[in-house]
Design an enzyme around this catalytic site. Sequence first.
Site, PDB file in Angstrom:
ATOM      1  N   GLU A  28      -4.001   7.447  -5.312  1.00  0.00           N
ATOM      2  CA  GLU A  28      -3.992   6.639  -6.535  1.00  0.00           C
ATOM      3  C   GLU A  28      -5.126   7.101  -7.425  1.00  0.00           C
ATOM      4  O   GLU A  28      -6.260   7.182  -6.938  1.00  0.00           O
ATOM      5  CB  GLU A  28      -4.189   5.154  -6.205  1.00  0.00           C
ATOM      6  N   ARG A  80       0.861  -1.178   0.000  1.00  0.00           N
ATOM      7  CA  ARG A  80       0.000   0.000   0.000  1.00  0.00           C
ATOM      8  C   ARG A  80       0.896   1.227   0.000  1.00  0.00           C
ATOM      9  O   ARG A  80       1.948   1.238   0.645  1.00  0.00           O
ATOM     10  CB  ARG A  80      -0.886   0.036   1.258  1.00  0.00           C
ATOM     11  N   HIS A 117      -1.802   0.593  -9.426  1.00  0.00           N
ATOM     12  CA  HIS A 117      -2.338  -0.430  -8.505  1.00  0.00           C
ATOM     13  C   HIS A 117      -3.050  -1.540  -9.297  1.00  0.00           C
ATOM     14  O   HIS A 117      -4.266  -1.655  -9.267  1.00  0.00           O
ATOM     15  CB  HIS A 117      -3.297   0.217  -7.494  1.00  0.00           C
TER      16      HIS A 117
END
Length: 348
Positions: free
Chosen positions: A294, A265, A313
């Site tokens: 993100e 993360r 991601h």
Amino acid sequence: MLHLTIRLIQQTFRLRSTVTQVVMEKPCILATTLGAPGGIYKCFAPCIEKHFTIIPYERFVQRKEDFADKIQAVFVWGAVALKVDQNLLQSLPNLKAVVNGGVGVDHLDIPLINSFGVKVSNTPHVVDNATADIGMSLMLASARKIVEGHDFSKFRECDDFPESSLGTDVTGAILGIIGMGRIGYKIAKRAQGFEMKVLYHNRNRRPESEERAVGATYCASMKELLQRSDFVMVVVNLSPQTHKLIGAKEFAMMKPNSTFINISRGLVVDQDALVDALRKKMIRAAALDVTYPEPLPRDHPLLSFPNVIVLPHVGTHTVETTQIMVERMVTNALAAVTGGQLPDEVKA
Ligand SMILES: O=CC(=O)O
């Protein structure tokens, strides 16, 4: 005549209430988007729609009063599209489960959700291989300057191959894995194929038989791992204990020719400290599947380094893995609406 009038009224009613009737046939889920808006509905809707009526979040927002009491599960994919907060929970009186696609549930306030009598599930195991593969992809791509090579082929202004295009060997190098859960273990296994020496740091040491199986050596201190590794890969869950686990002090411990890889993360890393470490050439390169926020704003300093790879991601984003994740989500949601045990329930 009366008969005809009644038929007309019935027809009109049927036309006007098609949506509502469909909604009533199956239990409803409130679905948020995966990545690009509409993503999951297009690719994986058939699997979900065998059992549920999907209410896309955008539609829910426009017609809350029509849908609120019909929704029994919420499908979420990370924190991208929707916050499951007090407001949302209060507005869904018949909600039984928040079903997360993916393993990390750091974006969900589980005690709060449970306090509404609502369960939480995730999709463990099924994401391990795809996520380990993205870690290996980032390591190889950074080591061998795959992105720069591609850009050179596509955008070059002259044909001279610059000296800076030289990469660094993965074979025989030292890989330090921070976080030896299921994904870390799969990475160690893959690294064996590259004849890497694997160090790992974890809250709990894994059994020696498992260490031997993947040729991994335990480092009780993260400092030792950081000082010795050519590639440092972070694979921990985000928790209060791992929030900004890697900061200025940790980058200062790393070798100047080392590569930092994050597939866990974004918030596990102090991003400003990473930018600083790159500016001061304290590390060779970085490769990130995760950041905060993100996606990163386009003018973020991390995007200006030629030696930094940033992905949006996509650790689990393969057709096969996402399909299995969706199936798992459906299984958990079905258990919730039928009052059964959720196979992948996450407890607070
Ligand atoms: O980010 C992906 C996951 O949590 O599985």
